[in-house]
Motif scaffolding. Structure first.
Motif, PDB file in Angstrom:
ATOM      1  N   GLU A  26       3.114  -8.522  -0.400  1.00 15.49           N
ATOM      2  CA  GLU A  26       1.696  -8.547   0.214  1.00 15.49           C
ATOM      3  C   GLU A  26       0.165  -7.910   0.155  1.00 15.49           C
ATOM      4  O   GLU A  26      -0.854  -7.860   0.575  1.00 15.49           O
ATOM      5  CB  GLU A  26       2.055  -9.596   1.462  1.00 15.49           C
ATOM      6  N   LEU A  27       0.453  -6.858   0.084  1.00 14.33           N
ATOM      7  CA  LEU A  27      -0.316  -5.898   0.394  1.00 14.33           C
ATOM      8  C   LEU A  27      -2.060  -5.921  -1.476  1.00 14.33           C
ATOM      9  O   LEU A  27      -1.337  -6.107  -2.107  1.00 14.33           O
ATOM     10  CB  LEU A  27       0.448  -4.176  -0.242  1.00 14.33           C
ATOM     11  N   SER A  28      -2.649  -5.233  -0.389  1.00 12.78           N
ATOM     12  CA  SER A  28      -3.834  -6.151  -1.186  1.00 12.78           C
ATOM     13  C   SER A  28      -3.769  -4.798  -2.422  1.00 12.78           C
ATOM     14  O   SER A  28      -3.865  -3.334  -1.962  1.00 12.78           O
ATOM     15  CB  SER A  28      -4.722  -6.473  -1.149  1.00 12.78           C
ATOM     16  N   GLY A  29      -3.572  -5.020  -4.015  1.00 12.95           N
ATOM     17  CA  GLY A  29      -4.427  -3.818  -4.595  1.00 12.95           C
ATOM     18  C   GLY A  29      -2.567  -3.924  -5.619  1.00 12.95           C
ATOM     19  O   GLY A  29      -2.482  -2.771  -5.845  1.00 12.95           O
ATOM     20  N   VAL A  30      -1.642  -4.270  -5.375  1.00 23.65           N
ATOM     21  CA  VAL A  30      -0.318  -4.305  -5.829  1.00 23.65           C
ATOM     22  C   VAL A  30      -0.042  -5.412  -7.128  1.00 23.65           C
ATOM     23  O   VAL A  30      -0.825  -6.914  -6.361  1.00 23.65           O
ATOM     24  CB  VAL A  30       1.329  -5.041  -4.793  1.00 23.65           C
ATOM     25  N   GLU A  31      -0.135  -4.826  -7.504  1.00 26.14           N
ATOM     26  CA  GLU A  31       0.335  -5.881  -9.305  1.00 26.14           C
ATOM     27  C   GLU A  31       1.463  -7.057  -8.946  1.00 26.14           C
ATOM     28  O   GLU A  31       1.750  -8.009  -9.339  1.00 26.14           O
ATOM     29  CB  GLU A  31       0.152  -5.487 -10.132  1.00 26.14           C
ATOM     30  N   SER A  32       2.348  -6.421  -9.038  1.00 27.30           N
ATOM     31  CA  SER A  32       4.033  -6.720  -9.704  1.00 27.30           C
ATOM     32  C   SER A  32       4.968  -5.318  -8.030  1.00 27.30           C
ATOM     33  O   SER A  32       4.646  -4.503  -8.218  1.00 27.30           O
ATOM     34  CB  SER A  32       4.236  -6.691 -10.731  1.00 27.30           C
ATOM     35  N   ASN A  47      -3.059  -0.669  -8.089  1.00 29.26           N
ATOM     36  CA  ASN A  47      -4.172  -0.428  -8.183  1.00 29.26           C
ATOM     37  C   ASN A  47      -4.564   0.882  -7.839  1.00 29.26           C
ATOM     38  O   ASN A  47      -4.438   0.712  -6.465  1.00 29.26           O
ATOM     39  CB  ASN A  47      -5.367  -1.303  -7.664  1.00 29.26           C
ATOM     40  N   GLU A  48      -4.214   1.797  -8.182  1.00 26.90           N
ATOM     41  CA  GLU A  48      -4.331   3.172  -7.214  1.00 26.90           C
ATOM     42  C   GLU A  48      -6.185   3.252  -6.486  1.00 26.90           C
ATOM     43  O   GLU A  48      -6.452   3.832  -5.882  1.00 26.90           O
ATOM     44  CB  GLU A  48      -4.620   4.673  -7.760  1.00 26.90           C
ATOM     45  N   GLY A  54       2.022   6.182   0.337  1.00 19.10           N
ATOM     46  CA  GLY A  54       1.736   6.803   1.119  1.00 19.10           C
ATOM     47  C   GLY A  54       1.953   4.663   2.008  1.00 19.10           C
ATOM     48  O   GLY A  54       2.799   4.680   2.975  1.00 19.10           O
ATOM     49  N   LYS A  55       1.033   3.711   2.011  1.00 22.02           N
ATOM     50  CA  LYS A  55       0.934   2.918   2.217  1.00 22.02           C
ATOM     51  C   LYS A  55       2.353   2.400   1.585  1.00 22.02           C
ATOM     52  O   LYS A  55       2.454   1.205   2.718  1.00 22.02           O
ATOM     53  CB  LYS A  55      -0.421   2.604   2.012  1.00 22.02           C
ATOM     54  N   ILE A  56       2.517   1.739   1.073  1.00 25.96           N
ATOM     55  CA  ILE A  56       3.468   1.138   0.547  1.00 25.96           C
ATOM     56  C   ILE A  56       4.347   1.904   0.699  1.00 25.96           C
ATOM     57  O   ILE A  56       5.527   0.645   1.377  1.00 25.96           O
ATOM     58  CB  ILE A  56       3.361   1.352  -1.407  1.00 25.96           C
ATOM     59  N   GLU A  61       9.388   1.248   4.728  1.00 24.46           N
ATOM     60  CA  GLU A  61       9.954   2.102   6.481  1.00 24.46           C
ATOM     61  C   GLU A  61       9.896   0.955   7.490  1.00 24.46           C
ATOM     62  O   GLU A  61      10.577   0.284   8.438  1.00 24.46           O
ATOM     63  CB  GLU A  61       9.141   3.375   6.247  1.00 24.46           C
ATOM     64  N   ASP A  62       8.399   0.261   7.553  1.00 26.98           N
ATOM     65  CA  ASP A  62       8.442  -1.407   8.334  1.00 26.98           C
ATOM     66  C   ASP A  62       9.607  -1.732   8.482  1.00 26.98           C
ATOM     67  O   ASP A  62       9.189  -2.822   9.468  1.00 26.98           O
ATOM     68  CB  ASP A  62       6.656  -1.371   9.013  1.00 26.98           C
TER      69      ASP A  62
END
Lengths: 68, 68
Positions: A26-32, A47-48, A54-56, A61-62
């Protein structure tokens, strides 16, 4: 686009796969994103310019898992 | 009311607990259900006039676990 493989402890069943793939996907920027359950690994392409590792790690961890 | 303890294989995490407790708990006639994860056991109290053990086993197996 970068590809990273994270080692994650605590993923034990199909529900865990869904939790991790769902939250990271669901994170914006994740391709797969793909969990390899028997290796305890999460393969993620993102997409860096939009996202950092860190966000991933934070969203994994959440969900209650440890990124090692 | 009867109390039974089932041994169930494959429950490995909190999601599994939720799946089993949720699905069994929804059955008409179930008074209480509790998963003891580290023992691989499901404790269930139910009204034997409304429900039988076969139906309880069936919904657990429908979630992907083996009742032994």
């Amino acid at each position: 686009m970068v590809q990273e493989t994270l080692t994650v402890k605590g993923m034990s069943c199909g529900h865990c796969v869904s939790s991790v793939e769902g939250s990271v996907g669901e994170l914006s920027g994740v391709e797969s994103v793909k969990v390899v359950l028997d290796k305890g690994q999460v393969e993620v392409s993102y997409n860096e310019n939009e996202l950092n590792l860190g966000k991933i790690k934070e969203v994994i961890e959440d969900q209650g898992y440890d990124v090692v």
